[in-house]
Structures are given as C-alpha cells and as structure tokens.
Design an enzyme around this catalytic site. Structure first.
Site, PDB file in Angstrom:
ATOM      1  N   CYS A   1       1.135  -1.079  -0.129  1.00 15.16           N
ATOM      2  CA  CYS A   1      -0.110   0.179   0.128  1.00 15.16           C
ATOM      3  C   CYS A   1       1.023   1.263  -0.109  1.00 15.16           C
ATOM      4  CB  CYS A   1      -1.076   0.009   0.749  1.00 15.16           C
ATOM      5  SG  CYS A   1      -1.744   0.596   1.177  1.00 15.16           S
TER       6      CYS A   1
ATOM      7  N   HIS B   1      -3.456  -5.619   1.440  1.00  9.09           N
ATOM      8  CA  HIS B   1      -3.102  -5.643   2.348  1.00  9.09           C
ATOM      9  C   HIS B   1      -3.567  -7.560   2.435  1.00  9.09           C
ATOM     10  CE1 HIS B   1      -2.470  -1.746   3.740  1.00  9.09           C
ATOM     11  NE2 HIS B   1      -3.083  -1.554   2.839  1.00  9.09           N
TER      12      HIS B   1
ATOM     13  N   GLU C   1      -1.103  -9.096   5.023  1.00  7.72           N
ATOM     14  CA  GLU C   1      -0.960  -9.173   6.131  1.00  7.72           C
ATOM     15  C   GLU C   1      -2.448  -8.702   6.896  1.00  7.72           C
ATOM     16  OE1 GLU C   1      -0.565  -4.366   5.131  1.00  7.72           O
ATOM     17  OE2 GLU C   1      -0.432  -6.357   4.698  1.00  7.72           O
TER      18      GLU C   1
END
Length: 224
Positions: free
Chosen positions: A87, A196, A198
């Site tokens: 990002c 994302h 994660e």
C-alpha cells in the site's frame, strides 16, 4: 528469516505486518524508524508497511521516499536484499525509483476500504512461492491512491518480462492499468502491492488467504 519493518510518521500497519511475520517466523521483526541511517546486519527482508506517511502530503509516499533510511534501503536492494512494500509502501517504492510507475487517485475518486480478489501471475519468486501457480486469494484494500499507472513502454516491459506479480480479479475498482495489483523489480527482489495480505493471516480476524505469502518468505530464507 531475519526481517525488519520501517515506521514513518503516519504509518498505521506496522503492527499488522509484524504480527504476520512473527506468525511464520516465531519472533518479532526489528522495528526501524524513518530517521535511522543504517539497517541491522544480516537482514533477509525489509518491509515498508501501509499507512499515510507524512500525512500523504505532496504525493503519497513522496516525502517518505526522501527519509534518511531510504538510502540504506536502496543500498540493501542494490546489494541483493529483498524489499516488500504494501500500500503506502508500494507508493514509496515507486517514488524512490525502486519500482516503475506511479499510484494515482482511484478511478472513482473515493477511498476504497473493502476486500478484493487477487490472482497470482507468477509463483516462482520468494514473495509468491507460497501460492500455487494461478492461485486466487482474498486480500483487503484500504487506499485512496491505488490506481497503478505507467507509460506504454513500461507496461510492455512489465508484461513482456513477467514483472506483474498480482492482478485484480473481477471488477477493477481502482482503475489500475491492466488490473495490476503488484509489481516486481527486474531482479525479482523488490515487490510492491496495494492490497494488504497481512490482514488475512488469522481465521479470527478475516481468514488466512494472505498467510501463504509470509509462509513462503519464511521458507525461502530458512538457514541452509
């Protein structure tokens, strides 16, 4: 795997990234500050996480790309190190010249905060080896400037040299050229992506679709 996560003023995804890395490695990554001028020795991976570095003034990632630590990251990448930017981190990598292209305002000119579906365009890199070739997985979008753009010559090179790592599947919500969601450097050691992974490493908080990316990294850097 020995990794580090860089924190800038306005970064807000460093803890999510640290949790994802700890989950596959069993220990927390080093947390570095943007004013640091050197990296710890023996690193395998440096991560530039998401957020709004410097409040996204000027252009997203533009001020962060001039932070003192970026000189060390450039040298790390030039010396064979691996760098992951997610990002805002992807925006920094483009602003720093470590990846081509730029991230523009989303096509609809609004912030996107929702899940998306990604396809793995190549699974033979340290970043994508945890996925099967052609795999499709879910990740989270959280950006206002995720519309990947590059000129026609650069796009032809990215496609011809297979440097597109990830693409959006289905509706191309942010308008990225060729639905590009992630780009690799020519030596395959730097990856930038907008969504994302994660945020998808624990079944209690949204599933584990993103976990193979981090598991693959940990496996790639296991001691011989």
């Amino acid at each position: 795997m020995k990794s580090a996560v860089v924190v800038f003023p306005g970064t807000n995804r460093e803890r999510d990234m640290a949790i994802a890395l700890e989950r596959v490695c069993g220990h927390r990554p080093a947390m570095l500050w943007h004013r640091d001028t050197a990296l710890p020795t023996g690193l395998d991976l440096v991560v530039l996480p998401g957020g709004f570095s410097y409040g996204d003034y000027l252009r997203c990632g533009a001020m962060a790309a001039q932070s003192p630590i970026m000189a060390a990251i450039r040298a790390f990448a030039a010396g064979g190190g691996h760098v992951l930017g997610v990002c805002n981190g992807f925006q920094m990598l483009c602003e720093a010249g470590l990846l081509p292209g730029a991230l523009l305002k989303n096509a609809a000119l609004r912030f996107l905060a929702q899940d998306c579906t990604l396809s793995v365009e190549r699974a033979d890199t340290v970043f994508t080896r945890g996925f099967a070739p052609g795999a499709v997985f879910r990740a989270t979008m959280a950006h206002g400037d995720g519309n990947y753009f590059c000129d026609a010559e650069t796009l032809a090179r990215l496609e011809g040299e297979r440097l597109v790592a990830l693409r959006y599947v289905g509706e191309n919500l942010n308008g990225s050229v060729n639905a590009i969601a992630g780009v690799l450097s020519p030596n395959l050691r730097v990856l930038g992506l907008m969504p994302h992974p994660e945020n998808c490493v624990d079944p209690l908080v949204g599933g584990t679709d993103g976990l193979p990316m981090f598991a693959g990294l940990a496996e790639a850097f296991q001691p011989a």
